[in-house]
Write an enzyme that holds these catalytic residues in place. Structure first.
Site, PDB file in Angstrom:
ATOM      1  CG  HIS A 122      -0.194  -0.099   2.571  1.00 51.78           C
ATOM      2  ND1 HIS A 122       0.273  -1.130   3.072  1.00 51.78           N
ATOM      3  CD2 HIS A 122      -0.153   1.053   3.359  1.00 51.78           C
ATOM      4  CE1 HIS A 122       0.865  -1.010   4.277  1.00 51.78           C
ATOM      5  NE2 HIS A 122       0.533   0.044   4.637  1.00 51.78           N
ATOM      6  N   GLY A 123       0.355   2.343  -0.382  1.00 51.85           N
ATOM      7  CA  GLY A 123       1.031   3.758  -0.239  1.00 51.85           C
ATOM      8  C   GLY A 123       1.395   4.401   0.889  1.00 51.85           C
TER       9      GLY A 123
END
Length: 145
Positions: A62-63
């Site tokens: 995920h970012g």
């Protein structure tokens, strides 16, 4: 886990390394209209800061928090890697057989991570995902959780 579609479940993938695996997850989120291209680099940056390997043969790419501006809508892609991909080092391997690429709007981000971590804390659930023969089987497991 709601909103899972067969287009977001990818079986029997192979990757040379974790960067290739994370990039693939990001590309699926872009293709689904969940994030802009910039989110992929933020996913790689997140892995460099703190590993997205969660134990029990799973990783949740995920970012970074700063990358929330690239998220258009919440989404999850699930990628099965039967031969595994190493998210550790040569000295200390951390083999991943199931990847959950996520993007979440607002609090959805944390909620998705918690749902996945809770489900995958039972190794039998991870084995079921890793051994699933079709997308529907994976979706059924996660929706029922």
């Amino acid at each position: 886990m709601e909103h899972l579609t067969t287009e977001m479940v990818h079986l029997n993938q192979t990757f040379k390394n974790k960067e290739e695996a994370i990039r693939y997850c990001g590309e699926q989120l872009v293709a689904a209209g969940c994030v802009s291209e910039d989110y992929i680099e933020a996913m790689l940056e997140r892995e460099a800061l703190l590993s997205v390997y969660m134990g029990n043969f799973i990783a949740i790419p995920h970012g970074t928090d700063e990358a929330k501006k690239y998220v258009k809508k919440s989404g999850v892609c699930i990628v099965q890697v039967p031969d595994g991909v190493n998210f550790g080092t040569e000295e200390e391997e951390k083999i991943v057989t199931v990847l959950f690429g996520i993007a979440g709007v607002g609090e959805d981000h944390l909620s998705l991570i918690q749902q996945i971590a809770l489900y995958c804390s039972d190794i039998d659930n991870v084995i079921h995902l890793a051994d699933a023969l079709n997308q529907t089987e994976i979706i059924d497991c996660l929706v029922a959780a």
